[in-house]
Design a protein around this motif. Structure first.
Motif, short mmCIF file in Angstrom:
data_model
loop_
_atom_site.label_atom_id
_atom_site.label_comp_id
_atom_site.label_asym_id
_atom_site.label_seq_id
_atom_site.Cartn_x
_atom_site.Cartn_y
_atom_site.Cartn_z
N PHE A 192 1.90 45.84 44.71
CA PHE A 192 1.18 45.25 43.59
C PHE A 192 0.19 46.22 42.95
CE2 PHE A 192 2.64 41.27 45.49
CZ PHE A 192 3.16 40.69 44.36
N LEU A 193 -0.30 47.21 43.68
CA LEU A 193 -1.28 48.13 43.11
C LEU A 193 -0.67 49.40 42.53
CD1 LEU A 193 -4.22 47.91 45.66
CD2 LEU A 193 -4.01 46.80 43.43
N LEU A 194 0.47 49.84 43.05
CA LEU A 194 1.03 51.12 42.60
C LEU A 194 2.41 51.01 41.98
CD1 LEU A 194 -0.02 53.39 45.59
CD2 LEU A 194 -1.04 53.27 43.34
N ILE A 195 3.35 50.44 42.69
CA ILE A 195 4.75 50.48 42.26
C ILE A 195 4.99 49.59 41.05
CG2 ILE A 195 7.12 50.01 42.98
CD1 ILE A 195 6.17 50.68 45.86
N ARG A 196 4.54 48.35 41.08
CA ARG A 196 4.80 47.41 40.00
C ARG A 196 4.18 47.84 38.67
NH1 ARG A 196 2.40 41.95 39.20
NH2 ARG A 196 3.88 40.82 37.89
N PRO A 197 2.91 48.28 38.63
CA PRO A 197 2.37 48.75 37.34
C PRO A 197 3.10 49.97 36.80
CG PRO A 197 0.60 48.29 38.86
CD PRO A 197 1.87 48.20 39.64
N GLN A 198 3.54 50.86 37.68
CA GLN A 198 4.26 52.05 37.23
C GLN A 198 5.60 51.67 36.61
OE1 GLN A 198 2.94 55.02 37.15
NE2 GLN A 198 4.74 55.97 36.26
N GLN A 199 6.30 50.70 37.21
CA GLN A 199 7.57 50.25 36.65
C GLN A 199 7.36 49.58 35.29
OE1 GLN A 199 9.16 47.73 39.74
NE2 GLN A 199 10.30 49.41 40.66
N LYS A 200 6.29 48.83 35.15
CA LYS A 200 5.99 48.16 33.89
C LYS A 200 5.69 49.19 32.80
CE LYS A 200 2.96 44.70 31.89
NZ LYS A 200 1.78 43.85 32.09
N LYS A 201 4.93 50.21 33.15
CA LYS A 201 4.61 51.26 32.19
C LYS A 201 5.87 52.02 31.77
CE LYS A 201 1.57 55.23 31.66
NZ LYS A 201 0.60 56.12 32.31
N MET A 202 6.78 52.26 32.71
CA MET A 202 8.01 52.96 32.41
C MET A 202 8.88 52.13 31.45
SD MET A 202 10.79 54.79 34.98
CE MET A 202 10.17 53.86 36.30
N LYS A 203 8.95 50.81 31.67
CA LYS A 203 9.72 49.95 30.78
C LYS A 203 9.15 49.96 29.37
CE LYS A 203 11.80 46.46 33.74
NZ LYS A 203 11.78 45.04 34.12
N GLU A 204 7.82 49.90 29.26
CA GLU A 204 7.18 49.94 27.95
C GLU A 204 7.47 51.25 27.23
OE1 GLU A 204 3.07 49.25 28.78
OE2 GLU A 204 3.35 47.10 29.07
N HIS A 205 7.45 52.37 27.95
CA HIS A 205 7.73 53.67 27.34
C HIS A 205 9.18 53.75 26.87
CE1 HIS A 205 8.64 58.03 27.24
NE2 HIS A 205 7.45 58.07 26.66
N GLN A 206 10.11 53.22 27.68
CA GLN A 206 11.52 53.23 27.28
C GLN A 206 11.74 52.38 26.04
OE1 GLN A 206 13.53 51.98 30.84
NE2 GLN A 206 13.66 54.06 31.66
N LYS A 215 13.41 62.85 23.12
CA LYS A 215 12.80 61.53 22.90
C LYS A 215 11.79 61.16 23.99
CE LYS A 215 16.19 58.86 20.30
NZ LYS A 215 17.06 57.67 20.38
N HIS A 216 12.13 61.42 25.23
CA HIS A 216 11.28 60.96 26.32
C HIS A 216 10.00 61.78 26.47
CE1 HIS A 216 13.89 57.82 27.75
NE2 HIS A 216 14.92 58.63 27.55
N THR A 217 9.84 62.85 25.69
CA THR A 217 8.59 63.60 25.74
C THR A 217 7.60 63.09 24.70
OG1 THR A 217 9.39 65.32 24.25
CG2 THR A 217 9.71 65.67 26.62
N ILE A 218 7.96 62.04 23.99
CA ILE A 218 7.02 61.45 23.04
C ILE A 218 6.10 60.53 23.81
CG2 ILE A 218 6.80 59.89 21.07
CD1 ILE A 218 9.33 61.19 19.97
N ALA A 219 4.81 60.81 23.73
CA ALA A 219 3.83 60.08 24.52
C ALA A 219 3.32 58.84 23.82
CB ALA A 219 2.65 60.99 24.87
N GLN A 220 3.24 58.89 22.49
CA GLN A 220 2.59 57.79 21.77
C GLN A 220 3.11 57.72 20.35
OE1 GLN A 220 -1.60 58.39 21.70
NE2 GLN A 220 -2.03 56.56 20.53
#
Length: 107
Positions: free
Chosen positions: A32-46, A91-96
């Motif tokens: 809940f503190l590390l893995i789940r937020p990282q997966q959520k951030k990765m989905k948003e970036h994709q 494409k994946h090097t675009i940060a924002q």
């Protein structure tokens, strides 16, 4: 009051399942503190990368700011960083995405 090691060991022995509960709790906390937020951030970036289109103003991971002029199918975009200066960026090097363009009406 001398306690023999065998007696002390027998008194502290619980079920083997009870010894795994702390490990399970640690895993749940890490999830809940590390893995789940990282997966959520990765989905948003994709999703952000998939929604890129011509005219969007973007910032790359290297800090280059520019406007998307062409979105290619092979995972690249063409970014204009100055008048007449265009670079190809993965494409994946675009940060924002700084500003989005509105989709064209096809009515």
């Amino acid at each position: 009051m001398l306690v023999t090691p065998a007696y002390a060991q027998a008194a502290g022995g619980g079920s083997p399942v009870m010894s795994f509960i702390p490990l399970l709790l640690i895993f749940a906390i890490m999830w809940f503190l590390l893995i789940r937020p990282q997966q959520k951030k990765m989905k948003e970036h994709q999703a952000m990368v998939a929604a890129l289109r011509r005219g969007d103003e973007v910032v790359t991971q290297g800090g280059v700011v520019g406007k998307v002029t062409k979105v290619k199918d092979d995972g690249e975009v063409e970014v204009e960083i100055a008048q007449g200066v265009k670079i190809r960026v993965i494409k994946h090097t675009i940060a924002q995405v700084v500003s989005k363009t509105e989709p064209a009406n096809t009515n």
